[in-house]
Write an enzyme that holds these catalytic residues in place. Sequence first.
Site, PDB file in Angstrom:
ATOM      1  N   TYR A 158     -21.003  -7.620 -14.381  1.00  0.00           N
ATOM      2  CA  TYR A 158     -20.655  -8.509 -13.269  1.00  0.00           C
ATOM      3  C   TYR A 158     -21.540  -8.227 -12.046  1.00  0.00           C
ATOM      4  O   TYR A 158     -22.112  -9.141 -11.432  1.00  0.00           O
ATOM      5  CB  TYR A 158     -19.177  -8.316 -12.914  1.00  0.00           C
ATOM      6  CG  TYR A 158     -18.712  -9.140 -11.741  1.00  0.00           C
ATOM      7  CD1 TYR A 158     -18.479 -10.500 -11.872  1.00  0.00           C
ATOM      8  CD2 TYR A 158     -18.510  -8.554 -10.481  1.00  0.00           C
ATOM      9  CE1 TYR A 158     -18.052 -11.267 -10.787  1.00  0.00           C
ATOM     10  CE2 TYR A 158     -18.082  -9.298  -9.395  1.00  0.00           C
ATOM     11  CZ  TYR A 158     -17.851 -10.651  -9.553  1.00  0.00           C
ATOM     12  OH  TYR A 158     -17.439 -11.403  -8.479  1.00  0.00           O
TER      13      TYR A 158
ATOM     14  N   ILE B 145     -10.741 -11.494  -2.422  1.00  0.00           N
ATOM     15  CA  ILE B 145     -10.119 -12.728  -1.950  1.00  0.00           C
ATOM     16  C   ILE B 145      -8.943 -13.070  -2.858  1.00  0.00           C
ATOM     17  O   ILE B 145      -9.070 -13.016  -4.086  1.00  0.00           O
ATOM     18  CB  ILE B 145     -11.155 -13.890  -1.997  1.00  0.00           C
ATOM     19  CG1 ILE B 145     -12.465 -13.499  -1.285  1.00  0.00           C
ATOM     20  CG2 ILE B 145     -10.558 -15.163  -1.408  1.00  0.00           C
ATOM     21  CD1 ILE B 145     -12.336 -13.094   0.169  1.00  0.00           C
TER      22      ILE B 145
END
Length: 259
Positions: free
Chosen positions: A157, A190
């Site tokens: 990632y 988030i």
Amino acid sequence: MLTSIAGKSVIVTGSSKGIGKGIAGVFAEKGAKVLIVGRNLDSAQATAAEINAAGGTAAAFSADVSSWDDMQQMAEAAVEHLGGIDILCCNAGIFPDAKLSEMTPEQWDEVMGVNLKGTFLGVRACLPKMKESGGGRVIVTSSITGPITGYPGWCHYGASKSGQLGFLKTAAIELSPHKITINAIMPGNIETEGLDDLGEEYLQKMTESIPMKKLGTVEDIAYAALFFASKEAAYITGQTLVVDGGQVLPESLMALEEI
Ligand code: NAP
């Protein structure tokens, strides 16, 4: 106050939920026409319906950003439903975790295929239409993970999110003559459906490590995207904006204990 983006045609990949949905919602609220893109058509349609019910203008399209055919069809769909492409938000991304010692080549390829190749394919497919529009904006959702920080389980990632930034630097130069800018947002943690999947313990410990002591909202990212999309940001390209509540700042845990 920024110049209005009302009437602009906007594609947001990965916008049936999470950060993409937040970006699409804020852009629609400001009067832009948005194409909601995700692999699952039902959830893309549900998000588009929500935006339309709130008075916005949205259409839904099912596409996998890692497929070249799908990205070409997405660009066509944007022209059909929105009348062109002014702004492309390359937001779709996945973050499955796998420790390096167990990571398979297939897991690596999947994350790279969606997050990094998907960004390239989206930009490549929309470029002819953006040139026809006489200019445009590309806004990439990268991350602090990779370019600035690391986290166990996310070698692939992190590499994909750093790769997006390498991509945008050369893309920015090549797109400049066409009046197309490309910039990236680097979110911290988030609150999204995807982040929720990481579990309560992750969310709680992560919150404690952020100087502002809270996770970000999808609107925090959407407003940064809105800035990059604005007329006022026309001379900014190849740049990044960290939106993380100060998460990358502490030198160590001690820095947080002092406040
Ligand atoms: P999320 O809640 O899991 O939502 C992901 C969205 O992307 C969904 O709409 C999903 O719909 C779509 N998607 C996934 N794979 C796709 C593919 N191959 N093709 C097209 N659409 C695809 O994720 P998120 O937390 O909002 O994250 C969005 C982006 O922000 C990602 O690029 C992520 O790396 C980045 N980011 C997030 C955070 C965070 O804290 N949340 C932090 C830093 C960066 P379908 O499943 O229907 O396709």
